[in-house]
Design a protein around this motif. Structure first.
Motif, mmCIF file in Angstrom:
data_model
loop_
_atom_site.group_PDB
_atom_site.id
_atom_site.type_symbol
_atom_site.label_atom_id
_atom_site.label_comp_id
_atom_site.label_asym_id
_atom_site.label_seq_id
_atom_site.Cartn_x
_atom_site.Cartn_y
_atom_site.Cartn_z
ATOM 1 N N CYS A 121 19.424 -1.701 -49.404
ATOM 2 C CA CYS A 121 20.145 -1.653 -48.128
ATOM 3 C C CYS A 121 20.768 -0.274 -47.923
ATOM 4 O O CYS A 121 20.673 0.305 -46.841
ATOM 5 C CB CYS A 121 21.209 -2.739 -48.097
ATOM 6 S SG CYS A 121 22.231 -2.738 -46.615
ATOM 7 N N LYS B 43 26.729 -14.419 -50.991
ATOM 8 C CA LYS B 43 26.955 -13.880 -49.643
ATOM 9 C C LYS B 43 26.569 -12.410 -49.520
ATOM 10 O O LYS B 43 25.943 -12.005 -48.537
ATOM 11 C CB LYS B 43 28.416 -14.070 -49.236
ATOM 12 C CG LYS B 43 28.798 -15.501 -48.982
ATOM 13 C CD LYS B 43 30.262 -15.620 -48.625
ATOM 14 C CE LYS B 43 30.642 -17.085 -48.476
ATOM 15 N NZ LYS B 43 32.060 -17.239 -48.160
ATOM 16 N N ASN B 44 26.965 -11.593 -50.473
ATOM 17 C CA ASN B 44 26.631 -10.166 -50.400
ATOM 18 C C ASN B 44 25.124 -9.945 -50.380
ATOM 19 O O ASN B 44 24.632 -9.058 -49.678
ATOM 20 C CB ASN B 44 27.238 -9.392 -51.577
ATOM 21 C CG ASN B 44 28.710 -9.132 -51.401
ATOM 22 O OD1 ASN B 44 29.244 -9.181 -50.300
ATOM 23 N ND2 ASN B 44 29.386 -8.856 -52.504
ATOM 24 N N ASN C 104 23.947 -10.604 -46.899
ATOM 25 C CA ASN C 104 24.373 -9.503 -46.024
ATOM 26 C C ASN C 104 23.492 -8.273 -46.213
ATOM 27 O O ASN C 104 23.048 -7.659 -45.235
ATOM 28 C CB ASN C 104 25.835 -9.128 -46.294
ATOM 29 C CG ASN C 104 26.809 -10.104 -45.710
ATOM 30 O OD1 ASN C 104 26.524 -10.773 -44.725
ATOM 31 N ND2 ASN C 104 27.981 -10.195 -46.316
ATOM 32 N N TYR C 105 23.269 -7.894 -47.467
ATOM 33 C CA TYR C 105 22.436 -6.726 -47.741
ATOM 34 C C TYR C 105 21.009 -6.939 -47.235
ATOM 35 O O TYR C 105 20.392 -6.026 -46.684
ATOM 36 C CB TYR C 105 22.384 -6.422 -49.239
ATOM 37 C CG TYR C 105 23.706 -6.015 -49.854
ATOM 38 C CD1 TYR C 105 24.611 -5.186 -49.189
ATOM 39 C CD2 TYR C 105 24.052 -6.445 -51.128
ATOM 40 C CE1 TYR C 105 25.806 -4.806 -49.770
ATOM 41 C CE2 TYR C 105 25.247 -6.061 -51.720
ATOM 42 C CZ TYR C 105 26.120 -5.244 -51.039
ATOM 43 O OH TYR C 105 27.297 -4.858 -51.628
ATOM 44 N N ALA D 208 20.906 -6.625 -43.386
ATOM 45 C CA ALA D 208 21.039 -5.224 -42.976
ATOM 46 C C ALA D 208 19.781 -4.425 -43.317
ATOM 47 O O ALA D 208 19.319 -3.615 -42.509
ATOM 48 C CB ALA D 208 22.266 -4.598 -43.626
ATOM 49 N N TYR E 243 21.817 -18.077 -38.993
ATOM 50 C CA TYR E 243 22.931 -17.226 -39.412
ATOM 51 C C TYR E 243 23.720 -16.731 -38.198
ATOM 52 O O TYR E 243 24.943 -16.623 -38.254
ATOM 53 C CB TYR E 243 22.444 -16.024 -40.227
ATOM 54 C CG TYR E 243 22.088 -16.362 -41.654
ATOM 55 C CD1 TYR E 243 22.920 -17.135 -42.449
ATOM 56 C CD2 TYR E 243 20.913 -15.884 -42.225
ATOM 57 C CE1 TYR E 243 22.603 -17.441 -43.754
ATOM 58 C CE2 TYR E 243 20.580 -16.179 -43.534
ATOM 59 C CZ TYR E 243 21.431 -16.960 -44.298
ATOM 60 O OH TYR E 243 21.109 -17.247 -45.592
ATOM 61 N N ASN F 286 30.714 -17.808 -41.537
ATOM 62 C CA ASN F 286 30.703 -16.439 -42.037
ATOM 63 C C ASN F 286 30.453 -15.480 -40.871
ATOM 64 O O ASN F 286 29.335 -15.367 -40.381
ATOM 65 C CB ASN F 286 29.641 -16.273 -43.123
ATOM 66 C CG ASN F 286 29.778 -14.952 -43.850
ATOM 67 O OD1 ASN F 286 29.829 -13.896 -43.237
ATOM 68 N ND2 ASN F 286 29.841 -15.025 -45.167
ATOM 69 N N THR G 218 30.410 -12.238 -40.836
ATOM 70 C CA THR G 218 29.524 -11.123 -41.167
ATOM 71 C C THR G 218 28.070 -11.515 -40.999
ATOM 72 O O THR G 218 27.286 -10.771 -40.406
ATOM 73 C CB THR G 218 29.787 -10.625 -42.605
ATOM 74 O OG1 THR G 218 31.171 -10.340 -42.749
ATOM 75 C CG2 THR G 218 28.987 -9.379 -42.909
ATOM 76 N N PHE G 219 27.670 -12.672 -41.562
ATOM 77 C CA PHE G 219 26.292 -13.153 -41.366
ATOM 78 C C PHE G 219 25.981 -13.217 -39.883
ATOM 79 O O PHE G 219 24.933 -12.761 -39.427
ATOM 80 C CB PHE G 219 26.108 -14.571 -41.917
ATOM 81 C CG PHE G 219 26.084 -14.705 -43.405
ATOM 82 C CD1 PHE G 219 26.145 -13.620 -44.258
ATOM 83 C CD2 PHE G 219 25.990 -15.959 -43.965
ATOM 84 C CE1 PHE G 219 26.112 -13.778 -45.627
ATOM 85 C CE2 PHE G 219 25.952 -16.139 -45.338
ATOM 86 C CZ PHE G 219 26.030 -15.036 -46.165
ATOM 87 N N LEU H 86 25.666 -9.678 -38.208
ATOM 88 C CA LEU H 86 24.428 -8.997 -38.625
ATOM 89 C C LEU H 86 23.203 -9.674 -38.016
ATOM 90 O O LEU H 86 22.289 -9.006 -37.533
ATOM 91 C CB LEU H 86 24.310 -8.987 -40.148
ATOM 92 C CG LEU H 86 25.148 -7.971 -40.897
ATOM 93 C CD1 LEU H 86 25.160 -8.272 -42.392
ATOM 94 C CD2 LEU H 86 24.613 -6.563 -40.654
#
Length: 177
Positions: free
Chosen positions: A88, A118-119, A122-123, A126, A152, A159, A161-162, A165
């Motif tokens: 990422c 979760k990370n 996210n990565y 992205a 998502y 979430n 962030t999900f 993104l």
């Protein structure tokens, strides 16, 4: 802050280890490491270096993109997280993106969308956002991938962030095209 030659010299000093040699030492340590915790720390460290354009040439020469991709195939969730995190961080560079795509990275990144970490998700979101272009759309924009990303995008309560993104991905590559 991004690095340049002058800043790098100031940070390492006259007798410091040049960046490429330092990164090579990290790769060698990873290859020799026998315990998972050491590997995790090294990959996390390499992933942090992958955000800075100053390091891109070094990382390509040292095959770090392939190391990140190999980490994604491991059963260790931390290695997967840090591997896709490195991808990422580095995939905004066209040469790195090309290397990732040519090495079969897209299916591996897509698998990360289903991670319990979760990370990692996210990565992966992205990375796919940046890797999706006319040459990769067919591979990335499969119905099952789009459906997962749509889910998502609707998960704002779970979430943010999900959701953000995913919405950005859909707007740029699916709904806005």
């Amino acid at each position: 802050m991004f690095t340049n030659d002058a800043r790098q010299l100031g940070r390492t000093g006259k007798y410091g280890t040049p960046r490429e040699r330092y990164l090579q030492e990290l790769v060698t340590q990873f290859q020799k490491a026998s315990d998972e915790e050491s590997k995790e720390k090294i990959v996390a460290h390499l992933a942090n270096f992958a955000y800075d354009p100053y390091n891109y040439d070094f990382l390509r020469r040292l095959n770090v993109m392939e190391l990140f991709l190999d980490c994604i195939t491991e059963p260790n969730e931390k290695l997967i997280e840090f591997g896709v995190g490195g991808i990422c961080n580095a995939c905004v560079d066209p040469s790195n993106a090309q290397m990732i795509v040519q090495s079969g990275g897209i299916p591996l990144i897509i698998q990360c969308l289903s991670s319990p970490v979760k990370n990692t998700v996210n990565y992966a979101l992205a990375a796919l956002y940046y890797l999706c272009d006319p040459g990769t759309k067919t591979e990335i924009l499969k119905p099952e991938v789009i459906e997962l990303i749509r889910r998502y995008s609707k998960a704002e309560a779970v979430n943010v962030t999900f959701s953000n993104l995913a919405k950005a991905f859909l707007e740029r590559h699916v709904d806005g095209s």
